[in-house]
Motif scaffolding. Structure first.
Motif, PDB file in Angstrom:
ATOM      1  N   LYS A   1      82.944 116.971  25.073  1.00  0.00           N
ATOM      2  CA  LYS A   1      83.340 117.852  26.168  1.00  0.00           C
ATOM      3  C   LYS A   1      82.120 118.206  27.014  1.00  0.00           C
ATOM      4  CE  LYS A   1      83.992 122.285  25.402  1.00  0.00           C
ATOM      5  NZ  LYS A   1      84.542 123.554  24.889  1.00  0.00           N
TER       6      LYS A   1
ATOM      7  N   TYR B   1      79.780 121.003  28.962  1.00  0.00           N
ATOM      8  CA  TYR B   1      79.396 122.405  28.905  1.00  0.00           C
ATOM      9  C   TYR B   1      78.812 122.805  30.257  1.00  0.00           C
ATOM     10  CZ  TYR B   1      80.317 122.082  23.974  1.00  0.00           C
ATOM     11  OH  TYR B   1      80.948 121.890  22.768  1.00  0.00           O
TER      12      TYR B   1
ATOM     13  N   ASP C   1      82.475 127.649  28.363  1.00  0.00           N
ATOM     14  CA  ASP C   1      82.494 126.473  27.492  1.00  0.00           C
ATOM     15  C   ASP C   1      81.635 126.690  26.252  1.00  0.00           C
ATOM     16  OD1 ASP C   1      84.014 124.960  29.430  1.00  0.00           O
ATOM     17  OD2 ASP C   1      82.155 124.789  30.584  1.00  0.00           O
TER      18      ASP C   1
ATOM     19  N   ASP D   1      79.649 126.144  20.634  1.00  0.00           N
ATOM     20  CA  ASP D   1      80.911 125.828  21.288  1.00  0.00           C
ATOM     21  C   ASP D   1      81.825 127.050  21.212  1.00  0.00           C
ATOM     22  OD1 ASP D   1      82.831 123.538  22.286  1.00  0.00           O
ATOM     23  OD2 ASP D   1      83.939 124.682  20.781  1.00  0.00           O
TER      24      ASP D   1
END
Length: 209
Positions: free
Chosen positions: A34, A36, A101, A163
């Protein structure tokens, strides 16, 4: 807990060094899937002036780059320092509600004071004396610098990006800040180093705004 892989890149670490601050080690999770981009910043210190300075400089540097960042703005007096679990839950809730994030947490690992003995030194300086329009003489002026002790103060900091969803660490940096001239200068140098390292080593770095 995700496994953290070491990224020990000598050329990169040299490039990340700033005045008074140097990178010791960077660790990251290469399989991160993912991006950030939105980051909440929190410095773990009961000294509110220090906390505000570090968080503010980090946020400023992040926002000058491709990230969007804010500091954890709850006053120190309202933070449950005696209960790490409650503190973690409080920051996690703030990160989720703000749709961040990740959370970048900075903590002081240790502060070292080192004294180094500097022996007596003799410095010679040539002195030229005119003796007229066509002549001069040179002699050596001698200065004796007495022995002394030099004290170095070294702050070892750990910066960890967690995270928001899993609360797992996905990036970590260890740094040294040596003999800072002031809190503001140290915070600015530290912020520049951390953000530069994030941009170079964070898997799936944030896309340009």
């Amino acid at each position: 807990m995700l496994r953290i892989a070491y990224l020990c890149i000598i050329a990169l670490l040299a490039g990340c060094a700033g005045p008074g601050t140097e990178v010791q080690r960077i660790e990251a999770v290469p399989e991160v899937d993912k991006t950030y981009k939105r980051i909440l910043v929190f410095a773990v210190t009961r000294k509110e002036q220090v906390r505000i300075a570090v968080e503010s400089e980090l946020v400023a540097e992040l926002n000058k780059s491709e990230f969007e960042a804010s500091r954890f703005e709850q006053p120190n007096a309202e933070i449950p320092w005696e209960d790490p679990g409650e503190l973690q839950a409080l920051i996690a809730e703030d990160a989720r509600s703000g749709e961040y994030d990740g959370v970048l947490v900075v903590s002081l690992i240790r502060k070292n004071r080192e004294s180094r003995y500097v022996p007596e030194q003799v410095v010679y300086q040539p002195i030229v004396t005119s003796m007229g329009p066509l002549a001069s003489t040179t002699y050596m002026d001698t200065t004796v610098i007495p022995p002394s002790y030099e004290e170095n103060v070294n702050y070892v900091l750990k910066s960890t990006l967690f995270d928001t969803v899993s609360s797992n660490p996905i990036w970590q940096l260890y740094s040294n800040t040596v003999n800072p001239d002031s809190l503001d200068v140290a915070a600015r140098d530290f912020g520049e180093v951390v953000v530069k390292a994030l941009r170079k080593t964070l898997p799936h770095a944030a896309e340009e705004k």
